[in-house]
Design a protein around this motif. Structure first.
Motif, PDB file in Angstrom:
ATOM      1  N   ASN A  87     -28.454  25.617  61.337  1.00  0.00           N
ATOM      2  CA  ASN A  87     -27.870  26.160  60.110  1.00  0.00           C
ATOM      3  C   ASN A  87     -26.488  25.598  59.823  1.00  0.00           C
ATOM      4  O   ASN A  87     -26.093  25.480  58.659  1.00  0.00           O
ATOM      5  N   GLN A 142     -25.100  21.244  52.385  1.00  0.00           N
ATOM      6  CA  GLN A 142     -25.077  21.963  51.112  1.00  0.00           C
ATOM      7  C   GLN A 142     -23.674  22.094  50.543  1.00  0.00           C
ATOM      8  O   GLN A 142     -23.504  22.094  49.319  1.00  0.00           O
ATOM      9  N   PRO A 176     -34.586  27.666  56.669  1.00  0.00           N
ATOM     10  CA  PRO A 176     -35.405  26.571  57.196  1.00  0.00           C
ATOM     11  C   PRO A 176     -36.344  27.069  58.282  1.00  0.00           C
ATOM     12  O   PRO A 176     -35.943  27.756  59.212  1.00  0.00           O
ATOM     13  N   TRP A 200     -34.004  22.979  51.095  1.00  0.00           N
ATOM     14  CA  TRP A 200     -32.569  23.153  51.267  1.00  0.00           C
ATOM     15  C   TRP A 200     -31.897  21.774  51.266  1.00  0.00           C
ATOM     16  O   TRP A 200     -32.529  20.761  51.062  1.00  0.00           O
ATOM     17  N   GLY A 201     -30.593  21.762  51.506  1.00  0.00           N
ATOM     18  CA  GLY A 201     -29.907  20.479  51.650  1.00  0.00           C
ATOM     19  C   GLY A 201     -29.351  19.935  50.354  1.00  0.00           C
ATOM     20  O   GLY A 201     -28.652  20.629  49.613  1.00  0.00           O
ATOM     21  N   SER A 251     -30.538  15.270  54.961  1.00  0.00           N
ATOM     22  CA  SER A 251     -31.195  15.527  53.682  1.00  0.00           C
ATOM     23  C   SER A 251     -30.941  14.359  52.741  1.00  0.00           C
ATOM     24  O   SER A 251     -29.806  13.901  52.598  1.00  0.00           O
ATOM     25  N   ASN A 301     -36.078  16.377  53.945  1.00  0.00           N
ATOM     26  CA  ASN A 301     -35.133  16.767  54.980  1.00  0.00           C
ATOM     27  C   ASN A 301     -35.664  16.451  56.370  1.00  0.00           C
ATOM     28  O   ASN A 301     -36.865  16.233  56.558  1.00  0.00           O
ATOM     29  N   TRP A 318     -34.774  17.526  60.741  1.00  0.00           N
ATOM     30  CA  TRP A 318     -33.945  18.274  61.676  1.00  0.00           C
ATOM     31  C   TRP A 318     -34.494  18.116  63.087  1.00  0.00           C
ATOM     32  O   TRP A 318     -35.692  18.129  63.314  1.00  0.00           O
ATOM     33  N   VAL A 372     -27.183  22.445  58.020  1.00  0.00           N
ATOM     34  CA  VAL A 372     -27.633  22.757  56.662  1.00  0.00           C
ATOM     35  C   VAL A 372     -26.445  23.138  55.787  1.00  0.00           C
ATOM     36  O   VAL A 372     -26.300  22.666  54.654  1.00  0.00           O
TER      37      VAL A 372
END
Length: 307
Positions: free
Chosen positions: A264, A271, A297, A210-211, A240, A226, A228, A267
């Protein structure tokens, strides 16, 4: 020569994931909504800087916490920065620095990585394995990590103390410098070392992809790492960094965030920024060909080094 290290780590279940190196506190308070960010962009392509500045600012409107952004596209001589020198706890993003330091150190003695080192490096980058990172961090020691940072010109990065590599203090300027070393010929990392880092960053498991790749066209190669981390103050740190090449462009992107109420939220913030950047740089790609992360994630464990 193979370096032998003993790894003694205690693993505690938690709601946080890879890159967290201390117990987390429940109910950590996120930061309040930040004022409208002032993104600065320049470009050799007419109109691109203004468009990026407008779209990144819009993507961040109303987001809580603090966000830092770094973008560089070699093809159009484009850069964008936001809070370029603001420091953040690194979480697992520092694992790219650990790998680069390992390869830099091996280059000094003109040696290949051992099979053990290669296995640890692969787990560290592709799966964000904490135990593998701790083993390599202990092997290198802070002195060698600092030596690499000096050689790389990452002057504002401060390694985490007492083995807490996830609390290394990082910033967008140094992350972009690191990504530049990985993607362009230089005297710090060999060509083989650069290719190796990119290979591992290109092989990250789907649940961690993701990211910054969000919205990247299928014509663009993606390499990502990434991180977190949740702490008692300022909520979640979610970061990220990625490199992208194709569609007539060659660019690096770093987005660092903290003060997120949930992982989230961080994230989603990253994004939102990534999607407008990919769209503005490669506007001709059809929507159907753009990458959309499909996995949530994953949660993992908190590794607390001892000894």
């Amino acid at each position: 020569m193979t370096h032998r290290t003993s790894l003694r780590a205690r693993v505690l279940p938690a709601v946080a994931a890879a890159g967290v190196l201390l117990p987390v506190a429940a109910g950590a308070a996120p930061a309040s909504a930040a004022p409208a960010p002032q993104v600065g962009c320049t470009s050799g392509k007419a109109g691109l800087a203004a468009k990026l500045q407008k779209d990144i600012t819009a993507a961040l409107a109303g987001r809580t916490g603090t966000v830092a952004v770094g973008l560089r596209d070699r093809t159009t001589n484009t850069t964008c920065t936001l809070r370029a020198t603001t420091s953040y706890d690194s979480a697992s993003v520092v694992k790219v620095t650990v790998l680069a330091a390992l390869l830099w150190d091996a280059k000094k003695t003109d040696r290949y990585l051992t099979s053990r080192e290669s296995d640890l490096a692969t787990a560290m980058i592709t799966k964000s394995d904490n135990a593998a990172t701790t083993a390599l961090w202990k092997q290198l020691g802070v002195t060698k990590v600092k030596g690499f940072l000096t050689a790389a010109g990452m002057t504002r990065t401060v390694p985490g103390a007492d083995g807490y590599w996830g609390l290394t203090r990082i910033n967008v300027t140094d992350q972009q410098r690191l990504l530049s070393l990985i993607t362009a010929k230089n005297t710090v990392l060999s060509d083989n070392a650069r290719a190796y880092v990119l290979k591992l960053m290109g092989g990250v498991v789907t649940s961690q992809k993701w990211g910054t790749p969000a919205g990247a066209p299928s014509s663009v190669s993606v390499h990502v790492k990434n991180g977190w981390l949740q702490r008692a103050t300022r909520g979640w740190r979610v970061h990220s960094v990625g490199t992208f090449k194709g569609g007539g462009h060659d660019y690096t992107l770093s987005v660092l965030t903290d003060g997120n109420g949930t992982m989230n939220h961080g994230v989603d913030t990253i994004q939102a920024v990534a999607k407008v950047i990919h769209r503005d740089l490669v506007p001709t790609a059809p929507a159907a060909s753009r990458y959309t992360p499909t996995a949530t994630p994953q949660e993992a464990y908190v590794a607390v080094p001892r000894g």
